[in-house]
Design an enzyme around this catalytic site. Structure first.
Site, PDB file in Angstrom:
ATOM      1  N   GLY A  32       0.804  -1.352  -0.144  1.00 25.37           N
ATOM      2  CA  GLY A  32       0.160   0.133   0.194  1.00 25.37           C
ATOM      3  C   GLY A  32       0.705   1.278  -0.065  1.00 25.37           C
ATOM      4  CG  HIS A  38       3.003   0.575  -5.276  1.00 24.56           C
ATOM      5  ND1 HIS A  38       3.028   1.410  -4.587  1.00 24.56           N
ATOM      6  CD2 HIS A  38       3.801  -0.480  -4.777  1.00 24.56           C
ATOM      7  CE1 HIS A  38       3.943   1.137  -3.424  1.00 24.56           C
ATOM      8  NE2 HIS A  38       4.328  -0.168  -3.810  1.00 24.56           N
ATOM      9  CG  MET A 190       8.782   6.907  -7.699  1.00 25.71           C
ATOM     10  SD  MET A 190       7.092   7.066  -8.720  1.00 25.71           S
ATOM     11  CE  MET A 190       7.718   8.425  -9.618  1.00 25.71           C
ATOM     12  CB  SER A 192       5.552   3.363   0.467  1.00 26.40           C
ATOM     13  OG  SER A 192       5.133   2.638  -0.581  1.00 26.40           O
ATOM     14  NE  ARG A 193      11.440   1.012   4.453  1.00 28.17           N
ATOM     15  CZ  ARG A 193      11.006  -0.087   4.302  1.00 28.17           C
ATOM     16  NH1 ARG A 193      10.918  -0.677   2.780  1.00 28.17           N
ATOM     17  NH2 ARG A 193      10.760  -1.064   5.306  1.00 28.17           N
TER      18      ARG A 193
END
Ligand code: AMP
Length: 298
Positions: A32, A38, A190, A192-193
């Site tokens: 997510g 993603h 890219m 999420s972190r």
């Protein structure tokens, strides 16, 4: 547009899957906090499974606790379920699976999938239980969703090696599809972190991709000594004061063992921390010219 189904419960997902056996299914497993990397996997899965042919695209959103070593890292992992669901609906996804930790790992859970050699170097050296968690959750997701294809990003290079091995060794009847790493304009992969980087850390983070490019260029110019390449990579990371080096690697793309001498292919990879945020990146290199070939005329 047909409505996107959202399942939180394992039983409901299984029941739906039993009632919908026709057509090919693509699965994109994620944790997510979706970004364009993603969504590129989702786009690819949708293209490979057109609705008009009865194709279905499923996406899982699950921050898998068993693949985190530090409870700290898990607690700080960014989440945005409502926003993710909206992005997936816009991307034309058919089904989203977003289970709870308790349903995926109920009391008494004790079965883990352990891969041997490929999980030991690189990420496995710093995060010894990480791939056990990854392999376990993927085995569960494959059993629950029963996809014909599963989509992964090159961004997590070792994970792609692990999942190919898992699928082969445990006879999962599905194809593993690996998609290229999606990057920001300045080269940062890219992740999420990245949202957790401070402004100065974010400004320093392109050092990862820069280091990979320097090593690629050296290879293209004929450097074949693994130690020298790794040394050059370390030197570049150390030139960035905010970056704390975990590892640099020039490895065999299949075994992930460090290469003393590079032949025609290699996986360049590294892990670097900026404060509490640990970033990874890699560049697969293939079709290098054999060492003794003539230089290409300009
Ligand atoms: P994660 O949510 O980090 O577990 O990632 C889910 C999937 O998306 C994994 O297969 C990742 O390799 C892939 N992925 C993450 N970031 C990128 C990216 N920048 N480019 C391509 N794929 C990515």
């Amino acid at each position: 547009m047909s409505e996107m189904k959202v399942f939180r419960k394992l039983d409901a997902l299984r029941a739906f899957r039993r009632e919908n056996r026709d057509g090919h299914w693509g699965l994109v497993p994620t944790m997510g906090f979706l970004h364009p990397g993603h969504l590129e996997l989702v786009r690819r899965a949708r293209a490979d499974h057109p609705r008009e042919d009865g194709g279905r695209v499923a996406v899982s959103l699950f921050v898998n606790p068993t693949q985190f070593g530090e409870p700290e890292d898990l607690a700080h992992y960014p989440r945005a379920l409502e926003r993710d669901l909206q992005l997936l609906e816009e991307a034309g996804v058919d089904l989203v699976f977003c289970p709870s930790d308790e349903d995926m790992y109920p009391p008494g859970f004790q079965t883990y999938v352990h891969l041997e050699h490929v999980t030991q170097p690189l990420e496995g050296a710093s995060r010894p239980t990480h791939f056990r968690g990854v392999a376990t959750v993927l085995a569960k997701l494959f059993n629950l969703v029963q996809p014909d294809r599963a989509y992964f990003g090159q961004k997590d290079a070792q994970q792609t090696v692990v999942v190919r091995r898992l699928v082969k060794d445990l006879d999962f009847d599905l194809e593993v599809v690996v998609c290229p790493t999606v990057r920001e304009a300045d080269g940062l992969a890219m992740s999420s972190r990245n949202a957790r980087l401070s402004e100065p850390q974010r400004a320093a983070a392109p050092v990862l991709f820069r280091t990979l490019q320097i090593a690629r260029q050296a290879l293209e110019e004929g450097e074949r000594d693994g130690d020298l390449l790794r040394q050059r990579m370390r030197q570049e990371i150390r030139s960035e004061p905010l970056a704390e080096l975990d590892y640099v690697s020039v490895a065999d793309p299949d075994t992930l063992l460090e290469l003393p001498v590079i032949g025609t292919s290699a996986l360049l990879s590294l892990a670097v921390s900026f404060g509490a945020v640990r970033l990874i990146d890699n560049l697969p290199i293939d079709d290098l010219k054999p060492i003794n070939s003539e230089p290409i005329a300009e």
